[in-house]
Design a protein around this motif. Sequence first.
Motif, short mmCIF file in Angstrom:
data_model
loop_
_atom_site.label_atom_id
_atom_site.label_comp_id
_atom_site.label_asym_id
_atom_site.label_seq_id
_atom_site.Cartn_x
_atom_site.Cartn_y
_atom_site.Cartn_z
N ASP A 57 0.83 -1.21 0.00
CA ASP A 57 0.00 0.00 0.00
C ASP A 57 0.86 1.25 0.00
OD1 ASP A 57 -2.29 -1.52 0.02
OD2 ASP A 57 -2.65 -1.29 2.17
N ARG A 58 1.98 1.22 0.71
CA ARG A 58 2.89 2.36 0.78
C ARG A 58 3.46 2.65 -0.60
NH1 ARG A 58 6.14 1.06 5.26
NH2 ARG A 58 7.35 -0.29 3.91
N ARG A 59 3.88 1.59 -1.30
CA ARG A 59 4.45 1.76 -2.64
C ARG A 59 3.41 2.32 -3.61
NH1 ARG A 59 5.49 -0.89 -7.47
NH2 ARG A 59 7.60 -0.60 -8.26
N THR A 60 2.20 1.74 -3.57
CA THR A 60 1.12 2.22 -4.45
C THR A 60 0.75 3.65 -4.10
OG1 THR A 60 0.27 -0.02 -4.71
CG2 THR A 60 -1.25 1.78 -5.22
N GLY A 61 0.68 3.97 -2.81
CA GLY A 61 0.37 5.33 -2.38
C GLY A 61 1.41 6.32 -2.84
N LEU A 62 2.67 5.93 -2.75
CA LEU A 62 3.76 6.79 -3.21
C LEU A 62 3.65 7.03 -4.71
CD1 LEU A 62 6.49 8.26 -2.76
CD2 LEU A 62 7.58 6.07 -3.27
N ASP A 64 1.00 6.76 -6.68
CA ASP A 64 -0.19 7.54 -7.01
C ASP A 64 -0.04 9.01 -6.63
OD1 ASP A 64 -1.36 5.24 -7.97
OD2 ASP A 64 -2.63 4.92 -6.20
N THR A 65 0.58 9.28 -5.51
CA THR A 65 0.78 10.65 -5.05
C THR A 65 1.83 11.36 -5.89
OG1 THR A 65 0.17 10.04 -2.80
CG2 THR A 65 1.44 12.07 -3.06
N TYR A 66 2.93 10.69 -6.09
CA TYR A 66 4.07 11.31 -6.78
C TYR A 66 3.76 11.57 -8.25
CZ TYR A 66 9.04 12.46 -6.46
OH TYR A 66 10.23 13.12 -6.40
N HIS A 71 0.79 16.88 -8.04
CA HIS A 71 2.22 16.99 -7.74
C HIS A 71 2.96 17.64 -8.91
CE1 HIS A 71 6.38 15.14 -7.13
NE2 HIS A 71 6.22 16.01 -6.15
N ARG A 72 2.63 17.21 -10.11
CA ARG A 72 3.26 17.80 -11.30
C ARG A 72 3.04 19.31 -11.36
NH1 ARG A 72 0.14 16.57 -16.45
NH2 ARG A 72 -1.20 18.02 -15.37
N ASP A 73 1.82 19.73 -11.05
CA ASP A 73 1.44 21.13 -11.20
C ASP A 73 1.81 22.01 -10.00
OD1 ASP A 73 0.41 20.33 -13.62
OD2 ASP A 73 -1.68 20.27 -12.92
N SER A 74 2.48 21.43 -9.02
CA SER A 74 2.84 22.18 -7.81
C SER A 74 4.32 22.07 -7.50
CB SER A 74 2.03 21.65 -6.61
OG SER A 74 0.66 21.71 -6.86
N ASP A 146 0.49 14.23 -19.33
CA ASP A 146 -0.41 13.28 -18.66
C ASP A 146 -0.03 11.84 -19.00
OD1 ASP A 146 -1.86 15.35 -17.52
OD2 ASP A 146 -3.51 15.24 -18.98
N GLU A 147 0.30 11.61 -20.26
CA GLU A 147 0.67 10.26 -20.69
C GLU A 147 1.92 9.77 -19.96
OE1 GLU A 147 1.63 7.73 -24.78
OE2 GLU A 147 1.57 9.93 -24.86
N LEU A 148 2.90 10.64 -19.79
CA LEU A 148 4.11 10.27 -19.05
C LEU A 148 3.77 9.83 -17.63
CD1 LEU A 148 6.45 13.12 -20.27
CD2 LEU A 148 7.00 10.68 -20.40
N LEU A 149 2.96 10.63 -16.94
CA LEU A 149 2.59 10.28 -15.57
C LEU A 149 1.82 8.97 -15.50
CD1 LEU A 149 1.38 13.77 -14.21
CD2 LEU A 149 3.59 12.65 -13.82
N GLU A 150 0.82 8.84 -16.36
CA GLU A 150 -0.04 7.66 -16.33
C GLU A 150 0.70 6.39 -16.73
OE1 GLU A 150 -3.24 8.96 -18.87
OE2 GLU A 150 -3.82 10.52 -17.43
N THR A 151 1.51 6.47 -17.76
CA THR A 151 2.23 5.29 -18.24
C THR A 151 3.26 4.81 -17.23
OG1 THR A 151 1.88 5.95 -20.53
CG2 THR A 151 3.65 4.37 -20.11
N VAL A 152 4.03 5.72 -16.68
CA VAL A 152 5.04 5.32 -15.70
C VAL A 152 4.36 4.77 -14.44
CG1 VAL A 152 6.94 6.12 -14.23
CG2 VAL A 152 6.81 6.83 -16.63
N ALA A 153 3.27 5.40 -14.00
CA ALA A 153 2.54 4.89 -12.83
C ALA A 153 2.04 3.47 -13.09
CB ALA A 153 1.38 5.80 -12.48
#
Length: 159
Positions: A57-62, A64-66, A71-74, A146-153
């Motif tokens: 859960d910690r890995r998935t949470g990290l 998803d958050t990261y 996060h990208r926009d801040s 968006d594709e970069l974030l989604e694909t890597v996640a």
Amino acid sequence: MPGHASVAEIMQEAGLTHGGFYKHFASREDLIAQAATAALSEGSAQIEDLAGMSEEDRRTGLIDTYLSREHRDSPGTGCALVTLGAAAGRGDDSLKEAYEKRVRGYLTRFGGDGSEESRAEAMLTLSALVGATLLARAVADPALSDELLETVARQLEQR
């Protein structure tokens, strides 16, 4: 560092005198290292919120958050590993040491059972998170970002 602001410019922006700078910092590099250390510490506090979770859960949470749009926009409030990476690479030893401390902290926190395989997975994950966020912030095309974030996640979560 971009712009290479002088001590006088930094102090003027802060509304302080040039002479007062040296009461607080040994040099411009000392200021940068202390500011970087503070920024890197703030990011670690956010990660500590995930500490009570199971490893999965910690890995998935990290992930998803990261790798979120938020996060990208801040960048001003996001993880300083992304923001300070290039500066740390060009910086003096104190900046590199502050950066390394945070990298080691993440690797320890997400290194699982401490085995060589777990450490390698933590290194891959951290590198993908930081790299994907940096790339997603740097490209002009919102769809590619968006594709970069989604694909890597997705790829990280499938591991």
